[in-house]
Design a protein around this motif. Structure first.
Motif, PDB file in Angstrom:
ATOM      1  N   GLN A  42      48.037  35.570  52.448  1.00  0.00           N
ATOM      2  CA  GLN A  42      48.161  36.519  51.343  1.00  0.00           C
ATOM      3  C   GLN A  42      47.613  35.933  50.049  1.00  0.00           C
ATOM      4  O   GLN A  42      48.167  36.155  48.973  1.00  0.00           O
ATOM      5  CB  GLN A  42      49.629  36.925  51.144  1.00  0.00           C
ATOM      6  CG  GLN A  42      50.168  37.921  52.151  1.00  0.00           C
ATOM      7  CD  GLN A  42      50.716  37.230  53.384  1.00  0.00           C
ATOM      8  OE1 GLN A  42      51.111  36.074  53.336  1.00  0.00           O
ATOM      9  NE2 GLN A  42      50.746  37.935  54.486  1.00  0.00           N
ATOM     10  N   ALA A  45      50.098  33.732  47.802  1.00  0.00           N
ATOM     11  CA  ALA A  45      51.269  34.277  47.115  1.00  0.00           C
ATOM     12  C   ALA A  45      52.572  33.739  47.691  1.00  0.00           C
ATOM     13  O   ALA A  45      53.450  33.264  46.961  1.00  0.00           O
ATOM     14  CB  ALA A  45      51.249  35.802  47.174  1.00  0.00           C
ATOM     15  N   SER A  85      52.797  29.893  47.485  1.00  0.00           N
ATOM     16  CA  SER A  85      53.108  29.457  46.124  1.00  0.00           C
ATOM     17  C   SER A  85      54.597  29.600  45.821  1.00  0.00           C
ATOM     18  O   SER A  85      55.146  28.849  45.017  1.00  0.00           O
ATOM     19  CB  SER A  85      52.286  30.252  45.104  1.00  0.00           C
ATOM     20  OG  SER A  85      50.916  29.948  45.210  1.00  0.00           O
ATOM     21  N   ARG A  86      55.240  30.567  46.452  1.00  0.00           N
ATOM     22  CA  ARG A  86      56.696  30.693  46.293  1.00  0.00           C
ATOM     23  C   ARG A  86      57.378  29.418  46.784  1.00  0.00           C
ATOM     24  O   ARG A  86      58.270  28.877  46.122  1.00  0.00           O
ATOM     25  CB  ARG A  86      57.199  31.911  47.065  1.00  0.00           C
ATOM     26  CG  ARG A  86      58.713  32.002  47.260  1.00  0.00           C
ATOM     27  CD  ARG A  86      59.459  32.426  46.019  1.00  0.00           C
ATOM     28  NE  ARG A  86      60.837  32.833  46.350  1.00  0.00           N
ATOM     29  CZ  ARG A  86      61.574  33.655  45.637  1.00  0.00           C
ATOM     30  NH1 ARG A  86      61.090  34.163  44.529  1.00  0.00           N
ATOM     31  NH2 ARG A  86      62.797  33.975  46.001  1.00  0.00           N
ATOM     32  N   SER A 119      52.344  39.668  36.125  1.00  0.00           N
ATOM     33  CA  SER A 119      51.378  39.272  37.161  1.00  0.00           C
ATOM     34  C   SER A 119      51.039  40.383  38.142  1.00  0.00           C
ATOM     35  O   SER A 119      50.283  40.153  39.092  1.00  0.00           O
ATOM     36  CB  SER A 119      51.942  38.069  37.942  1.00  0.00           C
ATOM     37  OG  SER A 119      52.257  37.009  37.081  1.00  0.00           O
ATOM     38  N   ARG A 120      51.577  41.584  37.954  1.00  0.00           N
ATOM     39  CA  ARG A 120      51.357  42.672  38.910  1.00  0.00           C
ATOM     40  C   ARG A 120      50.003  43.361  38.695  1.00  0.00           C
ATOM     41  O   ARG A 120      49.290  43.084  37.734  1.00  0.00           O
ATOM     42  CB  ARG A 120      52.482  43.700  38.787  1.00  0.00           C
ATOM     43  CG  ARG A 120      53.872  43.150  39.079  1.00  0.00           C
ATOM     44  CD  ARG A 120      54.956  44.157  38.725  1.00  0.00           C
ATOM     45  NE  ARG A 120      54.905  44.476  37.297  1.00  0.00           N
ATOM     46  CZ  ARG A 120      55.475  45.546  36.749  1.00  0.00           C
ATOM     47  NH1 ARG A 120      56.129  46.412  37.500  1.00  0.00           N
ATOM     48  NH2 ARG A 120      55.378  45.763  35.447  1.00  0.00           N
ATOM     49  N   TRP A 137      47.778  38.426  39.352  1.00  0.00           N
ATOM     50  CA  TRP A 137      47.785  37.128  40.034  1.00  0.00           C
ATOM     51  C   TRP A 137      46.549  36.914  40.903  1.00  0.00           C
ATOM     52  O   TRP A 137      46.094  35.780  41.083  1.00  0.00           O
ATOM     53  CB  TRP A 137      49.054  36.973  40.872  1.00  0.00           C
ATOM     54  CG  TRP A 137      49.114  37.810  42.127  1.00  0.00           C
ATOM     55  CD1 TRP A 137      49.600  39.080  42.238  1.00  0.00           C
ATOM     56  CD2 TRP A 137      48.676  37.422  43.432  1.00  0.00           C
ATOM     57  NE1 TRP A 137      49.483  39.523  43.537  1.00  0.00           N
ATOM     58  CE2 TRP A 137      48.926  38.525  44.298  1.00  0.00           C
ATOM     59  CE3 TRP A 137      48.107  36.282  43.967  1.00  0.00           C
ATOM     60  CZ2 TRP A 137      48.616  38.495  45.657  1.00  0.00           C
ATOM     61  CZ3 TRP A 137      47.795  36.249  45.332  1.00  0.00           C
ATOM     62  CH2 TRP A 137      48.051  37.350  46.154  1.00  0.00           C
ATOM     63  N   LYS A 138      45.960  37.994  41.421  1.00  0.00           N
ATOM     64  CA  LYS A 138      44.787  37.822  42.299  1.00  0.00           C
ATOM     65  C   LYS A 138      43.539  37.405  41.519  1.00  0.00           C
ATOM     66  O   LYS A 138      42.538  37.009  42.127  1.00  0.00           O
ATOM     67  CB  LYS A 138      44.514  39.099  43.088  1.00  0.00           C
ATOM     68  CG  LYS A 138      45.479  39.299  44.246  1.00  0.00           C
ATOM     69  CD  LYS A 138      45.048  40.435  45.160  1.00  0.00           C
ATOM     70  CE  LYS A 138      45.966  40.541  46.355  1.00  0.00           C
ATOM     71  NZ  LYS A 138      45.585  41.650  47.278  1.00  0.00           N
ATOM     72  N   CYS A 158      56.690  39.055  37.806  1.00  0.00           N
ATOM     73  CA  CYS A 158      55.965  40.019  38.643  1.00  0.00           C
ATOM     74  C   CYS A 158      56.966  41.097  39.040  1.00  0.00           C
ATOM     75  O   CYS A 158      57.775  41.519  38.220  1.00  0.00           O
ATOM     76  CB  CYS A 158      55.342  39.323  39.847  1.00  0.00           C
ATOM     77  SG  CYS A 158      56.537  38.447  40.884  1.00  0.00           S
ATOM     78  N   THR A 176      54.936  36.917  43.523  1.00  0.00           N
ATOM     79  CA  THR A 176      53.518  36.817  43.163  1.00  0.00           C
ATOM     80  C   THR A 176      53.295  36.313  41.738  1.00  0.00           C
ATOM     81  O   THR A 176      52.150  36.104  41.331  1.00  0.00           O
ATOM     82  CB  THR A 176      52.791  38.169  43.354  1.00  0.00           C
ATOM     83  OG1 THR A 176      53.435  39.189  42.584  1.00  0.00           O
ATOM     84  CG2 THR A 176      52.788  38.572  44.816  1.00  0.00           C
ATOM     85  N   PRO A 214      51.824  32.222  41.996  1.00  0.00           N
ATOM     86  CA  PRO A 214      50.432  31.753  41.902  1.00  0.00           C
ATOM     87  C   PRO A 214      49.952  31.596  40.466  1.00  0.00           C
ATOM     88  O   PRO A 214      49.162  30.688  40.173  1.00  0.00           O
ATOM     89  CB  PRO A 214      49.640  32.847  42.639  1.00  0.00           C
ATOM     90  CG  PRO A 214      50.622  33.496  43.539  1.00  0.00           C
ATOM     91  CD  PRO A 214      51.929  33.427  42.827  1.00  0.00           C
ATOM     92  N   ASN A 215      50.417  32.463  39.564  1.00  0.00           N
ATOM     93  CA  ASN A 215      50.038  32.306  38.158  1.00  0.00           C
ATOM     94  C   ASN A 215      50.697  31.065  37.551  1.00  0.00           C
ATOM     95  O   ASN A 215      50.072  30.348  36.763  1.00  0.00           O
ATOM     96  CB  ASN A 215      50.423  33.551  37.355  1.00  0.00           C
ATOM     97  CG  ASN A 215      49.306  34.574  37.285  1.00  0.00           C
ATOM     98  OD1 ASN A 215      48.149  34.271  37.583  1.00  0.00           O
ATOM     99  ND2 ASN A 215      49.635  35.793  36.892  1.00  0.00           N
TER     100      ASN A 215
END
Length: 285
Positions: free
Chosen positions: A97, A100, A103-104, A180-181, A208-209, A241, A246, A249-250
């Motif tokens: 993903q 995402a 990164s969590r 981040s959404r 975030w992407k 987010c 998500t 990742p930021n």
């Protein structure tokens, strides 16, 4: 210290048995799909951790804490020990993903004071494209459990009350609140998951992407520095987010380029809207 590792460097750690690999694949609305994908094919020796069963606490009925509340510290430590993680043991997390879910896990480990944690750049797909080995089935747990002592960095997390207390600093630009959404969710044009659309007043937007290049790998440090240049000089950066996943990742990207004042609003939007008295903004401001 960089916390995104290339497939080649990941393979070197795998070949030398220098790291515990963790498969974090997960799809919202299809909670079994991540484990099924792991059982079908995964990095040999990797263990599977589930976003909702292992990397989150159970949701509360009133919505407080958001859709993916942070797991209880001791419970997460026991999960890590079960798969052989000890303090100082290198952990490489991966997903499919865009980093995402991985990164969590990276963030949770860093929050618990464990700095030897990495996200596999490009995820499982990049590992396969490189021609590295894969396995199927479920890996047996190690014969000897790890010994993990959390050293919680409590200042890495903020709550809704903390954000409310920083309202003036956010309005003045001294504290940056980063959503981040997807842009449509930030602007309140659509909300496919949560019951209310919009964003926290004063928040800026950074999907975030945007961390990823066309091949789905994290952008270079130089590119990320250019991306986050407008945030230079902020006293504090609070990232959120939908549910605290998500946003990670930021947080990772910001720390990769040298920002040290980055915090996570763990409950995020789904926690914010659990209290009807909290203000909501729409549009670009």
């Amino acid at each position: 210290m960089r916390h995104v590792v290339s497939p080649a460097k990941g393979y070197a750690k795998w070949e030398g048995r220098e790291a515990t690999f963790v498969d974090c694949r997960f799809a919202l609305g299809q909670p079994q799909s991540g484990f099924d994908a792991y059982a079908t094919e995964h990095i040999p020796g990797a263990y599977y951790l589930d976003l909702e069963k292992d990397l989150s606490a159970p949701k509360r009925e009133d919505g407080a804490g958001g859709r993916h509340p942070l797991p209880e510290v001791d419970a997460l430590a026991r999960v890590l020990e079960r798969i052989g993680v000890s303090n100082g043991r290198c952990v490489v997390a991966y997903d499919d993903q865009g980093g995402a879910m991985a990164s969590r896990l990276w963030w949770l480990l860093a929050y618990l004071g464990h700095d030897e944690a990495y996200v596999l750049d490009g995820g499982f797909a990049a590992w396969k494209r490189a021609g590295y080995p894969t396995a199927s089935g479920v890996e047996p747990l190690p014969e000897e459990a790890g010994r993990f002592e959390p050293r919680v960095r409590a200042d890495w997390v903020v709550t809704a009350d903390d954000i409310a207390a920083r309202r003036d600093a956010i309005s003045a630009g001294r504290v940056v609140l980063l959503d981040s959404r997807e842009e449509s969710r930030y602007r309140g044009l659509s909300e496919p998951i949560d019951k209310v659309a919009g964003h926290i007043p004063g928040a800026r937007h950074s999907f975030w992407k945007a961390n990823l290049d066309a091949e789905g790998r994290f952008r270079t440090v130089k590119e990320q520095m250019q991306r986050f240049e407008p945030l230079q000089g902020a006293e504090e950066i609070i990232v959120y987010c939908g549910s605290g996943v998500t946003a990670c990742p930021n947080v990772l990207a910001l720390r990769e380029v040298g920002f040290t004042n980055v915090k996570l609003y763990a409950g995020s939007w789904s926690d914010w809207i659990s209290d009807d008295s909290r203000p909501i903004a729409t549009g670009n401001g």
